[in-house]
Design a protein around this motif. Structure first.
Motif, PDB file in Angstrom:
ATOM      1  N   GLU A 194       0.828  -1.213   0.000  1.00  0.00           N
ATOM      2  CA  GLU A 194       0.000   0.000   0.000  1.00  0.00           C
ATOM      3  C   GLU A 194       0.864   1.265   0.000  1.00  0.00           C
ATOM      4  O   GLU A 194       0.513   2.246  -0.659  1.00  0.00           O
ATOM      5  CB  GLU A 194      -0.971  -0.032   1.187  1.00  0.00           C
ATOM      6  CG  GLU A 194      -2.014  -1.134   0.981  1.00  0.00           C
ATOM      7  CD  GLU A 194      -3.227  -1.044   1.909  1.00  0.00           C
ATOM      8  OE1 GLU A 194      -4.282  -1.554   1.502  1.00  0.00           O
ATOM      9  OE2 GLU A 194      -3.118  -0.483   3.016  1.00  0.00           O
ATOM     10  N   ALA A 195       2.007   1.207   0.698  1.00  0.00           N
ATOM     11  CA  ALA A 195       2.896   2.377   0.717  1.00  0.00           C
ATOM     12  C   ALA A 195       3.475   2.659  -0.665  1.00  0.00           C
ATOM     13  O   ALA A 195       3.809   3.795  -0.991  1.00  0.00           O
ATOM     14  CB  ALA A 195       4.024   2.151   1.727  1.00  0.00           C
ATOM     15  N   ALA A 196       3.561   1.598  -1.489  1.00  0.00           N
ATOM     16  CA  ALA A 196       4.065   1.777  -2.857  1.00  0.00           C
ATOM     17  C   ALA A 196       2.957   2.279  -3.791  1.00  0.00           C
ATOM     18  O   ALA A 196       3.161   2.378  -4.999  1.00  0.00           O
ATOM     19  CB  ALA A 196       4.641   0.453  -3.369  1.00  0.00           C
ATOM     20  N   GLY A 197       1.777   2.540  -3.227  1.00  0.00           N
ATOM     21  CA  GLY A 197       0.675   3.065  -4.035  1.00  0.00           C
ATOM     22  C   GLY A 197      -0.108   1.998  -4.767  1.00  0.00           C
ATOM     23  O   GLY A 197      -0.865   2.282  -5.692  1.00  0.00           O
ATOM     24  N   LEU A 198       0.072   0.732  -4.338  1.00  0.00           N
ATOM     25  CA  LEU A 198      -0.613  -0.374  -5.009  1.00  0.00           C
ATOM     26  C   LEU A 198      -1.790  -0.865  -4.164  1.00  0.00           C
ATOM     27  O   LEU A 198      -1.844  -0.616  -2.959  1.00  0.00           O
ATOM     28  CB  LEU A 198       0.360  -1.537  -5.221  1.00  0.00           C
ATOM     29  CG  LEU A 198       1.681  -1.204  -5.924  1.00  0.00           C
ATOM     30  CD1 LEU A 198       2.608  -2.413  -5.897  1.00  0.00           C
ATOM     31  CD2 LEU A 198       1.417  -0.767  -7.350  1.00  0.00           C
ATOM     32  N   ILE A 199      -2.694  -1.578  -4.832  1.00  0.00           N
ATOM     33  CA  ILE A 199      -3.831  -2.185  -4.131  1.00  0.00           C
ATOM     34  C   ILE A 199      -3.387  -3.527  -3.565  1.00  0.00           C
ATOM     35  O   ILE A 199      -2.808  -4.357  -4.278  1.00  0.00           O
ATOM     36  CB  ILE A 199      -5.017  -2.400  -5.101  1.00  0.00           C
ATOM     37  CG1 ILE A 199      -5.543  -1.050  -5.605  1.00  0.00           C
ATOM     38  CG2 ILE A 199      -6.120  -3.229  -4.445  1.00  0.00           C
ATOM     39  CD1 ILE A 199      -6.549  -1.182  -6.748  1.00  0.00           C
ATOM     40  N   TRP A 200      -3.646  -3.739  -2.286  1.00  0.00           N
ATOM     41  CA  TRP A 200      -3.355  -5.022  -1.622  1.00  0.00           C
ATOM     42  C   TRP A 200      -4.642  -5.819  -1.612  1.00  0.00           C
ATOM     43  O   TRP A 200      -5.658  -5.358  -1.070  1.00  0.00           O
ATOM     44  CB  TRP A 200      -2.863  -4.744  -0.205  1.00  0.00           C
ATOM     45  CG  TRP A 200      -2.829  -5.904   0.722  1.00  0.00           C
ATOM     46  CD1 TRP A 200      -3.678  -6.139   1.764  1.00  0.00           C
ATOM     47  CD2 TRP A 200      -1.880  -6.981   0.732  1.00  0.00           C
ATOM     48  NE1 TRP A 200      -3.315  -7.293   2.427  1.00  0.00           N
ATOM     49  CE2 TRP A 200      -2.219  -7.827   1.814  1.00  0.00           C
ATOM     50  CE3 TRP A 200      -0.779  -7.322  -0.066  1.00  0.00           C
ATOM     51  CZ2 TRP A 200      -1.505  -8.988   2.119  1.00  0.00           C
ATOM     52  CZ3 TRP A 200      -0.073  -8.468   0.228  1.00  0.00           C
ATOM     53  CH2 TRP A 200      -0.428  -9.282   1.298  1.00  0.00           C
TER      54      TRP A 200
END
Lengths: 78, 457
Positions: free
Chosen positions: B97-103
């Protein structure tokens, strides 16, 4: 001619019983038949690899945590 | 925000399962893989593949930096962790999530609470869900331990508070044995972990393992009924069913409702499973732990409810609310799953990696085979032994067992040993047919039936 201990199984070779412990054997150690020289992890199960002959270890052919094939040499003995 | 490109941070049959769900939703797929898995079915099926490291899982499938790098390089906008590996690693969930991705899973904070045994126990108790009677946390005073043992009743399990992995567990059948074992357990805990603190729990004998599948969207939670996974070897599930044959309807409703309450209490998002022990004799159930991921045995739930759990995970992760209300979820018929593993049941379940020389997959009504095998595929020795899951559905449990026996007869996997003969013997067993088993039933049965577990002529 040098003698070799072969891996009976394919998998991951470990030269230590656990990551924070010293290796079973190091170069220069003598081994007798039945001495454990490492572990092979096959599908999450661990198998002890015992020497099938006596000698003095001259080289490790497989490194700790290295993938090995069945029949591949693990250790060279003199 | 709907997912456009999904990275699958797993391997084997579950990677194939996730790719299929993504394809049906029009989502592009990126399969990360170790050097040993370049020929895997998941790699062949995915739109893109990225090598993330050497065969050893710690250098590839558990390598968070390499997985995130692969996501950045391919432009993936979501990560599905499957089961095992990093699926219940809260730090990985946070990093994604910190990388801007959906978990594709619950928030890292929910994984932390439910992944910690003591915290999960406290959460269950405060939600009013029964837990196995025991010490609520560590216990240091021998008199206090003795009083608690007498209160919760025997047999009692004593384990090191600082321990793990079954180390230092002792079971006392009565107070005399307890008095003898308690100092030993404390001394051993002190020697092994530098901490003599203990933890106590009542042993539920002849318990069944029953688990409830839930789906949440962060606000609402529904259950998709229960599975029973009592047939286990070394705590590994072998044969799974839905629903449980042992649960009366009123108890089913109570158990499933308790799971919903607990999942709502942690604002659960995604698919999850709450595991319980169920005592046939008393009709009591006890929450033991929650798995914050999709489980191996999820297909039996899909078969009895018609809900595609992996698809729902992807929809929810993409920001959509649950599209089923509890009343929409109907239980129909009975489903059974057996795990086909590369192990020889006639030789103490010795693992046998190798090359698939022949593959004949069963078909016909109510049969599903989730696998990563194909003819000519070489099963690597570096990961677990699961080759596939054979799942059947039928109107009744008895018919489902017949159908399982028929499907197992059609299944042919050549080139390595498999656990198929074990499942054939189980399907023929009178107690299995009667649903008379508990979590410690299978191991003695294996000892008694060792000679019947070879490949049939």
């Amino acid at each position: 001619m040098s003698k070799q201990i072969l891996s009976p199984l394919p998998g991951t070779f470990y030269s230590k019983p656990a990551p924070d412990q010293p290796p079973f054997k190091t170069v220069g150690d003598t081994v007798a038949p039945g001495d454990v020289i490492g572990l092979i992890e096959v599908m999450k199960s661990f198998h002890e690899i015992a020497a099938d002959q006596a000698g003095t270890i001259t080289a490790f052919i497989a490194d700790d945590e290295e993938p090995v094939m069945a029949g591949q040499a693990l250790i060279e003995l003199a | 925000m709907a997912i456009k490109k999904l990275l699958i941070a797993n391997r084997g049959e579950i990677a194939v399962r996730i790719i299929r769900a993504a394809q049906e939703l029009g989502i592009a797929t990126v399969q990360v893989h170790s050097a040993a898995d370049a020929d895997s079915l998941a790699v062949k099926m995915a739109d893109e593949a990225v090598n993330i490291g050497p065969p050893m899982a710690s250098k590839s499938y558990l390598n968070i930096a390499n997985i995130l790098k692969a996501a950045a390089e391919t432009g993936a906008d979501a990560v599905h962790p499957g089961y095992g590996f990093l699926a219940e690693n809260a730090d990985f969930a946070d990093a994604v999530e910190a990388a801007g991705l959906i978990w594709v899973g619950p928030k890292g904070s929910a994984i932390r609470v439910m992944g910690d045994k003591v915290a999960a126990r406290v959460a269950a108790q405060s939600a009013g869900v029964p837990v196995v009677p025991g010490s609520d946390g560590r216990i240091d005073d021998p008199d206090q331990a003795r009083a608690l043992a007498l209160k919760i009743g025997f047999p009692v399990m004593i384990k090191a508070a600082a321990g793990g992995g079954g180390r230092g567990i002792r079971i006392a059948q009565d107070i005399e044995e307890f008095d003898r074992l308690l100092p030993q357990a404390s001394a051993e805990a002190k020697a092994a972990f530098g901490d003599g603190g203990l933890y106590m729990e009542k042993v539920i004998e002849r318990a069944r393992h029953i688990e409830v599948q839930i789906l949440g969207d962060g606000t609402d939670v529904i259950h998709c009924f229960e599975r029973e996974c009592s047939l286990q070897r070394r705590r590994q599930k072998v044969w799974e069913e839905a629903p449980s044959a042992a649960l009366p309807q009123a108890m089913r409703e109570k158990l499933c409702a308790s799971a919903v309450v607990l999942a709502k209490a942690v604002q659960y998002r995604g698919a999850g499973t709450l595991e319980y022990l169920y005592d046939d004799a008393s009709g009591a159930f006890y929450f033991i732990e929650m798995n914050t991921r999709i489980q191996v045995e999820h297909p039996v739930t899909e078969m009895i409810t018609g809900i595609d759990l992996v698809r729902e995970m992807l929809r929810i992760a993409g920001g959509l609310p649950l599209r089923y209300s509890q009343n929409d979820v109907r239980l129909t018929g009975h489903a059974i799953e057996v795990r086909i593993c590369a192990e020889d049941p006639a030789q103490g379940f010795k693992p046998g990696p190798g090359t698939i020389s022949t593959l004949k997959v069963p078909g016909g009504p109510g049969v599903r085979f989730d696998t990563m095998l194909y003819q000519g595929y070489t099963v690597p020795p570096f990961y677990d032994s699961l080759l596939g899951k054979l799942i059947v559905w039928d109107e009744t449990r008895a018919q489902a067992i017949s159908r399982m026996a028929r499907a197992l007869g059609e299944l042919e996997v050549g080139g390595l040993p498999t656990t198929k003969p074990l499942h054939q013997a189980l399907a023929r067993d009178a107690e299995v047919q009667a649903g008379q088993f508990h979590t410690r039933w299978l191991e003695p049965w294996l000892d008694q039936n060792a000679d019947r577990l070879g490949e049939e002529a």
